[in-house]
Design a protein around this motif. Structure first.
Motif, PDB file in Angstrom:
ATOM      1  N   GLN A   1     -10.611  -1.046  21.992  1.00 18.17           N
ATOM      2  CA  GLN A   1     -10.015  -0.150  22.985  1.00 18.17           C
ATOM      3  C   GLN A   1     -10.423  -0.585  24.388  1.00 18.17           C
ATOM      4  O   GLN A   1     -11.519  -1.084  24.592  1.00 18.17           O
ATOM      5  CB  GLN A   1     -10.506   1.285  22.770  1.00 18.17           C
ATOM      6  N   GLY A   2      -9.556  -0.353  25.352  1.00 18.32           N
ATOM      7  CA  GLY A   2      -9.868  -0.601  26.746  1.00 18.32           C
ATOM      8  C   GLY A   2     -10.329  -2.024  26.999  1.00 18.32           C
ATOM      9  O   GLY A   2      -9.824  -2.981  26.412  1.00 18.32           O
ATOM     10  N   ASN A   3     -11.313  -2.178  27.891  1.00 17.47           N
ATOM     11  CA  ASN A   3     -11.803  -3.503  28.239  1.00 17.47           C
ATOM     12  C   ASN A   3     -12.500  -4.174  27.065  1.00 17.47           C
ATOM     13  O   ASN A   3     -12.424  -5.388  26.897  1.00 17.47           O
ATOM     14  CB  ASN A   3     -12.718  -3.422  29.456  1.00 17.47           C
ATOM     15  N   ALA A   4     -13.153  -3.392  26.203  1.00 18.19           N
ATOM     16  CA  ALA A   4     -13.759  -3.967  24.995  1.00 18.19           C
ATOM     17  C   ALA A   4     -12.679  -4.617  24.139  1.00 18.19           C
ATOM     18  O   ALA A   4     -12.894  -5.686  23.554  1.00 18.19           O
ATOM     19  CB  ALA A   4     -14.501  -2.904  24.200  1.00 18.19           C
ATOM     20  N   GLY A   5     -11.518  -3.999  24.054  1.00 14.31           N
ATOM     21  CA  GLY A   5     -10.412  -4.563  23.292  1.00 14.31           C
ATOM     22  C   GLY A   5      -9.953  -5.895  23.853  1.00 14.31           C
ATOM     23  O   GLY A   5      -9.655  -6.833  23.110  1.00 14.31           O
ATOM     24  N   GLU A   6      -9.903  -5.997  25.179  1.00  7.93           N
ATOM     25  CA  GLU A   6      -9.503  -7.271  25.796  1.00  7.93           C
ATOM     26  C   GLU A   6     -10.544  -8.353  25.501  1.00  7.93           C
ATOM     27  O   GLU A   6     -10.194  -9.499  25.213  1.00  7.93           O
ATOM     28  CB  GLU A   6      -9.317  -7.102  27.302  1.00  7.93           C
ATOM     29  N   ILE A   7     -11.822  -7.986  25.571  1.00 16.33           N
ATOM     30  CA  ILE A   7     -12.890  -8.937  25.246  1.00 16.33           C
ATOM     31  C   ILE A   7     -12.773  -9.363  23.785  1.00 16.33           C
ATOM     32  O   ILE A   7     -12.848 -10.554  23.458  1.00 16.33           O
ATOM     33  CB  ILE A   7     -14.274  -8.309  25.545  1.00 16.33           C
ATOM     34  N   TYR A   8     -12.577  -8.409  22.897  1.00 21.07           N
ATOM     35  CA  TYR A   8     -12.448  -8.686  21.456  1.00 21.07           C
ATOM     36  C   TYR A   8     -11.262  -9.617  21.187  1.00 21.07           C
ATOM     37  O   TYR A   8     -11.377 -10.587  20.447  1.00 21.07           O
ATOM     38  CB  TYR A   8     -12.303  -7.367  20.701  1.00 21.07           C
ATOM     39  N   ARG A   9     -10.130  -9.325  21.798  1.00 19.14           N
ATOM     40  CA  ARG A   9      -8.932 -10.150  21.591  1.00 19.14           C
ATOM     41  C   ARG A   9      -9.099 -11.562  22.156  1.00 19.14           C
ATOM     42  O   ARG A   9      -8.401 -12.484  21.758  1.00 19.14           O
ATOM     43  CB  ARG A   9      -7.710  -9.462  22.180  1.00 19.14           C
ATOM     44  N   ALA A  10     -10.046 -11.745  23.080  1.00 20.56           N
ATOM     45  CA  ALA A  10     -10.349 -13.068  23.619  1.00 20.56           C
ATOM     46  C   ALA A  10     -11.260 -13.856  22.675  1.00 20.56           C
ATOM     47  O   ALA A  10     -11.646 -14.979  22.984  1.00 20.56           O
ATOM     48  CB  ALA A  10     -10.996 -12.947  24.992  1.00 20.56           C
ATOM     49  N   GLY A  11     -11.598 -13.264  21.523  1.00 20.33           N
ATOM     50  CA  GLY A  11     -12.410 -13.958  20.528  1.00 20.33           C
ATOM     51  C   GLY A  11     -13.889 -13.657  20.576  1.00 20.33           C
ATOM     52  O   GLY A  11     -14.670 -14.255  19.848  1.00 20.33           O
ATOM     53  N   ILE A  12     -14.292 -12.719  21.405  1.00 18.34           N
ATOM     54  CA  ILE A  12     -15.706 -12.341  21.512  1.00 18.34           C
ATOM     55  C   ILE A  12     -15.896 -11.112  20.634  1.00 18.34           C
ATOM     56  O   ILE A  12     -15.939  -9.978  21.095  1.00 18.34           O
ATOM     57  CB  ILE A  12     -16.096 -12.100  22.983  1.00 18.34           C
ATOM     58  N   ILE A  13     -15.981 -11.371  19.319  1.00 18.03           N
ATOM     59  CA  ILE A  13     -15.970 -10.299  18.312  1.00 18.03           C
ATOM     60  C   ILE A  13     -17.262  -9.489  18.287  1.00 18.03           C
ATOM     61  O   ILE A  13     -17.308  -8.429  17.665  1.00 18.03           O
ATOM     62  CB  ILE A  13     -15.650 -10.855  16.914  1.00 18.03           C
ATOM     63  N   GLU A  14     -18.285  -9.958  18.971  1.00 16.99           N
ATOM     64  CA  GLU A  14     -19.569  -9.255  18.971  1.00 16.99           C
ATOM     65  C   GLU A  14     -19.613  -8.097  19.958  1.00 16.99           C
ATOM     66  O   GLU A  14     -20.612  -7.385  20.018  1.00 16.99           O
ATOM     67  CB  GLU A  14     -20.719 -10.234  19.233  1.00 16.99           C
ATOM     68  N   VAL A  15     -18.541  -7.878  20.722  1.00 18.01           N
ATOM     69  CA  VAL A  15     -18.523  -6.730  21.629  1.00 18.01           C
ATOM     70  C   VAL A  15     -18.491  -5.454  20.791  1.00 18.01           C
ATOM     71  O   VAL A  15     -17.679  -5.312  19.880  1.00 18.01           O
ATOM     72  CB  VAL A  15     -17.335  -6.783  22.629  1.00 18.01           C
ATOM     73  N   GLU A  16     -19.416  -4.565  21.051  1.00 20.72           N
ATOM     74  CA  GLU A  16     -19.485  -3.304  20.306  1.00 20.72           C
ATOM     75  C   GLU A  16     -18.647  -2.231  20.992  1.00 20.72           C
ATOM     76  O   GLU A  16     -17.871  -1.532  20.353  1.00 20.72           O
ATOM     77  CB  GLU A  16     -20.936  -2.851  20.216  1.00 20.72           C
ATOM     78  N   GLU A  17     -18.825  -2.122  22.295  1.00 22.24           N
ATOM     79  CA  GLU A  17     -18.082  -1.135  23.073  1.00 22.24           C
ATOM     80  C   GLU A  17     -18.328  -1.397  24.552  1.00 22.24           C
ATOM     81  O   GLU A  17     -19.249  -2.101  24.930  1.00 22.24           O
ATOM     82  CB  GLU A  17     -18.514   0.286  22.737  1.00 22.24           C
ATOM     83  N   CYS A  18     -17.472  -0.807  25.385  1.00 27.68           N
ATOM     84  CA  CYS A  18     -17.653  -0.810  26.835  1.00 27.68           C
ATOM     85  C   CYS A  18     -17.478   0.622  27.323  1.00 27.68           C
ATOM     86  O   CYS A  18     -16.687   1.387  26.749  1.00 27.68           O
ATOM     87  CB  CYS A  18     -16.620  -1.709  27.526  1.00 27.68           C
ATOM     88  N   PRO A  29     -28.232  -2.899  15.792  1.00 25.70           N
ATOM     89  CA  PRO A  29     -27.240  -1.818  15.799  1.00 25.70           C
ATOM     90  C   PRO A  29     -27.727  -0.638  14.969  1.00 25.70           C
ATOM     91  O   PRO A  29     -28.413  -0.804  13.963  1.00 25.70           O
ATOM     92  CB  PRO A  29     -26.018  -2.460  15.152  1.00 25.70           C
ATOM     93  N   THR A  30     -27.369   0.567  15.391  1.00 27.07           N
ATOM     94  CA  THR A  30     -27.775   1.765  14.661  1.00 27.07           C
ATOM     95  C   THR A  30     -27.017   1.876  13.348  1.00 27.07           C
ATOM     96  O   THR A  30     -25.927   1.332  13.195  1.00 27.07           O
ATOM     97  CB  THR A  30     -27.540   3.033  15.501  1.00 27.07           C
ATOM     98  N   SER A  31     -27.572   2.589  12.417  1.00 22.99           N
ATOM     99  CA  SER A  31     -26.998   2.687  11.072  1.00 22.99           C
ATOM    100  C   SER A  31     -25.684   3.453  11.050  1.00 22.99           C
ATOM    101  O   SER A  31     -24.934   3.351  10.075  1.00 22.99           O
ATOM    102  CB  SER A  31     -27.997   3.343  10.119  1.00 22.99           C
ATOM    103  N   ASP A  32     -25.365   4.219  12.094  1.00 21.15           N
ATOM    104  CA  ASP A  32     -24.099   4.949  12.084  1.00 21.15           C
ATOM    105  C   ASP A  32     -22.918   4.095  12.555  1.00 21.15           C
ATOM    106  O   ASP A  32     -21.790   4.551  12.576  1.00 21.15           O
ATOM    107  CB  ASP A  32     -24.191   6.229  12.915  1.00 21.15           C
ATOM    108  N   LEU A  33     -23.181   2.852  12.898  1.00 29.86           N
ATOM    109  CA  LEU A  33     -22.114   1.927  13.278  1.00 29.86           C
ATOM    110  C   LEU A  33     -21.777   1.034  12.095  1.00 29.86           C
ATOM    111  O   LEU A  33     -22.645   0.691  11.296  1.00 29.86           O
ATOM    112  CB  LEU A  33     -22.544   1.063  14.464  1.00 29.86           C
ATOM    113  N   ASP A  34     -20.528   0.664  12.005  1.00 28.17           N
ATOM    114  CA  ASP A  34     -20.099  -0.251  10.948  1.00 28.17           C
ATOM    115  C   ASP A  34     -20.327  -1.685  11.397  1.00 28.17           C
ATOM    116  O   ASP A  34     -20.160  -2.016  12.556  1.00 28.17           O
ATOM    117  CB  ASP A  34     -18.610  -0.053  10.653  1.00 28.17           C
TER     118      ASP A  34
END
Length: 132
Positions: free
Chosen positions: A60-77, A121-126
């Protein structure tokens, strides 16, 4: 917004990123920090939270743009203010969390990494079933 700079500009600061950099160190572009970590054997860890409607935070949002650029380790922004983002890595059973601030737009500008920690990462994250 920070402009892209050659990777060599920040390498001196990053020689010890994976083991010795403290929060007081100067900020470096995400691409520089990421390249150095990957060269040292750190692996991106895809980690994400999920909204009540099933949407993944990292897409979602800027994290989504980072993710789509191949930086799959982004958790959130954060998406507001300084747009803080979190990125997760793993190596030999250890965790590394990078935190950045600033917007990302492919080929134009990127966030600056300003902090790292050995936080897992915390246990409540996938976590994705594999590390790339």
């Amino acid at each position: 917004m920070p402009k892209l700079i050659p990777a060599t500009a920040g390498l001196a600061l990053l020689l010890s990123l994976a083991g010795l950099v403290h929060a007081e160190e100067k900020s470096v572009p995400l691409s520089v920090a990421r390249a150095e970590l990957l060269a040292k054997g750190w692996k991106p860890v895809e980690t994400f939270g999920v909204d009540a409607d099933g949407r993944r935070w990292n897409q979602q949002g800027n994290a989504g743009e980072i993710y789509r650029a191949g930086i799959i380790e982004v958790e959130e922004c954060s998406g507001t203010g300084q747009n803080f983002c979190s990125f997760n890595y793993g190596r030999k059973g250890k965790c590394l969390l990078l935190q950045s601030r600033g917007e990302f737009k492919t080929g134009e500008y990127e966030p600056l990494v300003f902090r790292r920690s050995s936080t897992c990462p915390t246990s409540d994250l996938d976590q994705a079933a594999h590390q790339k």
